[in-house]
Design a protein around this motif. Structure first.
Motif, PDB file in Angstrom:
ATOM      1  N   MET A  60       0.843  -1.196   0.000  1.00  0.00           N
ATOM      2  CA  MET A  60       0.000   0.000   0.000  1.00  0.00           C
ATOM      3  C   MET A  60       0.877   1.244   0.000  1.00  0.00           C
ATOM      4  SD  MET A  60      -1.249   2.660   2.038  1.00  0.00           S
ATOM      5  CE  MET A  60      -0.584   2.103   3.595  1.00  0.00           C
ATOM      6  N   LYS A  61       0.663   2.076  -0.985  1.00  0.00           N
ATOM      7  CA  LYS A  61       1.417   3.321  -1.106  1.00  0.00           C
ATOM      8  C   LYS A  61       0.604   4.466  -0.520  1.00  0.00           C
ATOM      9  CE  LYS A  61       1.439   5.470  -5.006  1.00  0.00           C
ATOM     10  NZ  LYS A  61       1.613   5.824  -6.422  1.00  0.00           N
ATOM     11  N   TYR A  62       1.197   5.201   0.447  1.00  0.00           N
ATOM     12  CA  TYR A  62       0.488   6.334   1.018  1.00  0.00           C
ATOM     13  C   TYR A  62       1.363   7.588   0.957  1.00  0.00           C
ATOM     14  CZ  TYR A  62      -1.277   9.668   4.381  1.00  0.00           C
ATOM     15  OH  TYR A  62      -1.715  10.830   4.970  1.00  0.00           O
ATOM     16  N   ASN A  63       0.839   8.627   0.346  1.00  0.00           N
ATOM     17  CA  ASN A  63       1.449   9.949   0.374  1.00  0.00           C
ATOM     18  C   ASN A  63       0.311  10.948   0.166  1.00  0.00           C
ATOM     19  OD1 ASN A  63       0.892   9.887  -2.438  1.00  0.00           O
ATOM     20  ND2 ASN A  63       2.904   8.984  -2.839  1.00  0.00           N
TER      21      ASN A  63
ATOM     22  N   ASP B  26     -10.716  -0.815  17.401  1.00  0.00           N
ATOM     23  CA  ASP B  26     -10.656  -2.275  17.581  1.00  0.00           C
ATOM     24  C   ASP B  26     -10.808  -2.997  16.246  1.00  0.00           C
ATOM     25  OD1 ASP B  26     -10.312  -2.082  20.330  1.00  0.00           O
ATOM     26  OD2 ASP B  26     -12.471  -2.084  20.723  1.00  0.00           O
ATOM     27  N   ILE B  27     -11.772  -2.563  15.442  1.00  0.00           N
ATOM     28  CA  ILE B  27     -11.982  -3.178  14.123  1.00  0.00           C
ATOM     29  C   ILE B  27     -10.774  -2.925  13.231  1.00  0.00           C
ATOM     30  CG2 ILE B  27     -13.352  -3.088  11.993  1.00  0.00           C
ATOM     31  CD1 ILE B  27     -14.860  -4.532  14.142  1.00  0.00           C
ATOM     32  N   ALA B  28     -10.215  -1.729  13.302  1.00  0.00           N
ATOM     33  CA  ALA B  28      -9.039  -1.396  12.493  1.00  0.00           C
ATOM     34  C   ALA B  28      -7.870  -2.319  12.825  1.00  0.00           C
ATOM     35  CB  ALA B  28      -8.641   0.060  12.715  1.00  0.00           C
ATOM     36  N   ILE B  29      -7.690  -2.610  14.107  1.00  0.00           N
ATOM     37  CA  ILE B  29      -6.612  -3.512  14.532  1.00  0.00           C
ATOM     38  C   ILE B  29      -6.900  -4.937  14.062  1.00  0.00           C
ATOM     39  CG2 ILE B  29      -5.494  -4.575  16.547  1.00  0.00           C
ATOM     40  CD1 ILE B  29      -5.912  -1.853  17.992  1.00  0.00           C
ATOM     41  N   GLU B  30      -8.138  -5.380  14.262  1.00  0.00           N
ATOM     42  CA  GLU B  30      -8.529  -6.752  13.917  1.00  0.00           C
ATOM     43  C   GLU B  30      -8.355  -7.058  12.431  1.00  0.00           C
ATOM     44  OE1 GLU B  30      -9.841  -9.524  15.465  1.00  0.00           O
ATOM     45  OE2 GLU B  30      -9.469  -8.733  17.469  1.00  0.00           O
ATOM     46  N   CYS B  31      -8.710  -6.112  11.578  1.00  0.00           N
ATOM     47  CA  CYS B  31      -8.648  -6.363  10.133  1.00  0.00           C
ATOM     48  C   CYS B  31      -7.327  -5.893   9.525  1.00  0.00           C
ATOM     49  CB  CYS B  31      -9.821  -5.702   9.418  1.00  0.00           C
ATOM     50  SG  CYS B  31      -9.694  -3.915   9.223  1.00  0.00           S
ATOM     51  N   ASP B  32      -6.447  -5.355  10.369  1.00  0.00           N
ATOM     52  CA  ASP B  32      -5.156  -4.824   9.918  1.00  0.00           C
ATOM     53  C   ASP B  32      -5.345  -3.753   8.841  1.00  0.00           C
ATOM     54  OD1 ASP B  32      -2.378  -4.560   9.896  1.00  0.00           O
ATOM     55  OD2 ASP B  32      -2.125  -6.049   8.314  1.00  0.00           O
ATOM     56  N   ALA B  33      -6.279  -2.842   9.115  1.00  0.00           N
ATOM     57  CA  ALA B  33      -6.493  -1.698   8.213  1.00  0.00           C
ATOM     58  C   ALA B  33      -5.230  -0.853   8.168  1.00  0.00           C
ATOM     59  CB  ALA B  33      -7.675  -0.862   8.697  1.00  0.00           C
ATOM     60  N   ASP B  34      -5.126  -0.019   7.146  1.00  0.00           N
ATOM     61  CA  ASP B  34      -3.955   0.847   7.009  1.00  0.00           C
ATOM     62  C   ASP B  34      -3.978   1.992   8.014  1.00  0.00           C
ATOM     63  OD1 ASP B  34      -2.799  -0.546   4.769  1.00  0.00           O
ATOM     64  OD2 ASP B  34      -4.458   0.256   3.577  1.00  0.00           O
ATOM     65  N   GLY B  35      -5.142   2.194   8.640  1.00  0.00           N
ATOM     66  CA  GLY B  35      -5.219   3.256   9.626  1.00  0.00           C
ATOM     67  C   GLY B  35      -6.640   3.481  10.090  1.00  0.00           C
TER      68      GLY B  35
ATOM     69  N   ARG C 275      -2.001   2.827  20.139  1.00  0.00           N
ATOM     70  CA  ARG C 275      -2.728   1.565  19.992  1.00  0.00           C
ATOM     71  C   ARG C 275      -2.482   0.908  18.637  1.00  0.00           C
ATOM     72  NH1 ARG C 275      -8.680   0.723  21.404  1.00  0.00           N
ATOM     73  NH2 ARG C 275      -7.879  -1.368  21.079  1.00  0.00           N
ATOM     74  N   LEU C 276      -2.466   1.719  17.593  1.00  0.00           N
ATOM     75  CA  LEU C 276      -2.347   1.156  16.239  1.00  0.00           C
ATOM     76  C   LEU C 276      -0.905   0.863  15.837  1.00  0.00           C
ATOM     77  CD1 LEU C 276      -4.839   3.136  13.956  1.00  0.00           C
ATOM     78  CD2 LEU C 276      -5.088   0.843  14.867  1.00  0.00           C
ATOM     79  N   GLY C 277       0.014   1.694  16.297  1.00  0.00           N
ATOM     80  CA  GLY C 277       1.401   1.560  15.875  1.00  0.00           C
ATOM     81  C   GLY C 277       1.795   2.706  14.965  1.00  0.00           C
ATOM     82  N   LYS C 278       3.062   3.061  14.986  1.00  0.00           N
ATOM     83  CA  LYS C 278       3.531   4.258  14.284  1.00  0.00           C
ATOM     84  C   LYS C 278       3.444   4.151  12.763  1.00  0.00           C
ATOM     85  CE  LYS C 278       8.420   2.893  14.832  1.00  0.00           C
ATOM     86  NZ  LYS C 278       8.512   2.103  13.628  1.00  0.00           N
ATOM     87  N   ASP C 279       3.331   2.942  12.236  1.00  0.00           N
ATOM     88  CA  ASP C 279       3.289   2.783  10.781  1.00  0.00           C
ATOM     89  C   ASP C 279       1.890   2.970  10.190  1.00  0.00           C
ATOM     90  OD1 ASP C 279       6.005   2.252  10.735  1.00  0.00           O
ATOM     91  OD2 ASP C 279       5.718   0.099  10.998  1.00  0.00           O
ATOM     92  N   LYS C 280       0.882   3.117  11.041  1.00  0.00           N
ATOM     93  CA  LYS C 280      -0.489   3.252  10.560  1.00  0.00           C
ATOM     94  C   LYS C 280      -0.850   4.717  10.312  1.00  0.00           C
ATOM     95  CE  LYS C 280      -1.478  -1.167  10.860  1.00  0.00           C
ATOM     96  NZ  LYS C 280      -1.747  -1.977   9.660  1.00  0.00           N
ATOM     97  N   ILE C 281      -1.829   4.932   9.427  1.00  0.00           N
ATOM     98  CA  ILE C 281      -2.277   6.275   9.060  1.00  0.00           C
ATOM     99  C   ILE C 281      -3.344   6.754  10.051  1.00  0.00           C
ATOM    100  CG2 ILE C 281      -3.325   7.681   7.243  1.00  0.00           C
ATOM    101  CD1 ILE C 281      -2.582   5.300   5.309  1.00  0.00           C
ATOM    102  N   ILE C 282      -3.160   7.937  10.585  1.00  0.00           N
ATOM    103  CA  ILE C 282      -4.145   8.520  11.499  1.00  0.00           C
ATOM    104  C   ILE C 282      -4.699   9.799  10.882  1.00  0.00           C
ATOM    105  CG2 ILE C 282      -4.640   9.326  13.838  1.00  0.00           C
ATOM    106  CD1 ILE C 282      -3.548   6.472  13.759  1.00  0.00           C
TER     107      ILE C 282
ATOM    108  N   SER D 193      -0.331  16.080  17.941  1.00  0.00           N
ATOM    109  CA  SER D 193      -0.620  14.788  18.571  1.00  0.00           C
ATOM    110  C   SER D 193      -0.260  13.607  17.675  1.00  0.00           C
ATOM    111  CB  SER D 193      -2.105  14.710  18.952  1.00  0.00           C
ATOM    112  OG  SER D 193      -2.424  15.689  19.919  1.00  0.00           O
ATOM    113  N   GLY D 194       0.157  13.908  16.445  1.00  0.00           N
ATOM    114  CA  GLY D 194       0.598  12.824  15.569  1.00  0.00           C
ATOM    115  C   GLY D 194      -0.300  12.500  14.401  1.00  0.00           C
TER     116      GLY D 194
END
Length: 214
Positions: free
Chosen positions: A1-4, A76-85, A101-108, A124-125
């Protein structure tokens, strides 16, 4: 997945209000075929089991198109399905805690309506901001409108990408030219249309024109 920031050009937010002849997954596929560059799954009524099953299918579909896929609000759903953010509103958990909660590599993504909210979210990130409603909208009747001046001030105040949302259609998108946004988020302008693929393609062309306007 490419994100910019280019990934945010045409950001499609789902709404099952318009499913009928097609399933939501089929509608999203049509939008991707039309050129949608980002997908947000927004569900407010589904039970967790059904929501998770749908999210996993949609994540798989978006992966085929190399398009970022985020969940609205439900971490919770985002974590469960390994969404990009995940995309959160002002009343939800702040971006810093979401990131933990999600990890620094996820899109917020964070919704904002004022310069102050935008700066707080960035600090806040948050990776991007969704600002609106820039026009009155029937999708969120409780949404206050944000003026063009405020939208521009927000874009000037932050270094992260900003997209506009709320009541955006093919007939008014160019009014957002020179605001500083990198794209638009739409709901009914895609998913309420008879020909989702063609409507998406038209919006993509206009969004590109709007962003490039000087």
């Amino acid at each position: 997945m490419k994100y910019n920031k280019e990934s945010l050009l045409l950001y499609a937010v789902t709404d099952r209000a318009w499913i009928g002849k097609q399933t939501l997954i089929e509608q999203v596929k049509d939008s991707l075929d039309g050129g949608a560059t980002f997908i947000q799954l927004r569900e407010k009524e589904l039970d967790d089991g059904t929501f998770l099953d749908e999210a996993r299918k949609m994540k798989s579909l978006c992966k085929e198109y190399n398009v970022p896929f985020v969940i609205n609000d439900n971490i919770d759903i985002a974590i469960e399905c390994d969404a990009d953010g995940v995309h959160v509103g002002q009343s939800d958990m702040d971006a810093l805690n979401v990131k933990k909660r999600l990890g620094k590599d996820k899109i917020i993504g964070v919704s904002a309506q004022t310069v102050e909210q935008a700066i707080i979210a960035q600090n806040s990130g948050a990776d991007y901001l969704g600002v609106g409603a820039v026009f009155s909208t029937l999708t969120k009747l409780d949404a206050d409108t944000v003026s063009f001046e405020t939208l521009k001030q927000i874009c000037d105040a932050v270094s992260i990408p900003v997209i506009a949302i709320g009541g955006i259609y093919d007939y008014n998108i160019l009014k957002l030219s020179k605001s500083g946004i990198v794209g638009i988020a739409v709901v009914s302008a895609i998913f309420a249309q008879d020909n989702i693929k063609q409507s998406t393609a038209n919006l993509l062309e206009l969004a590109t024109k709007m962003v490039k306007a000087e």
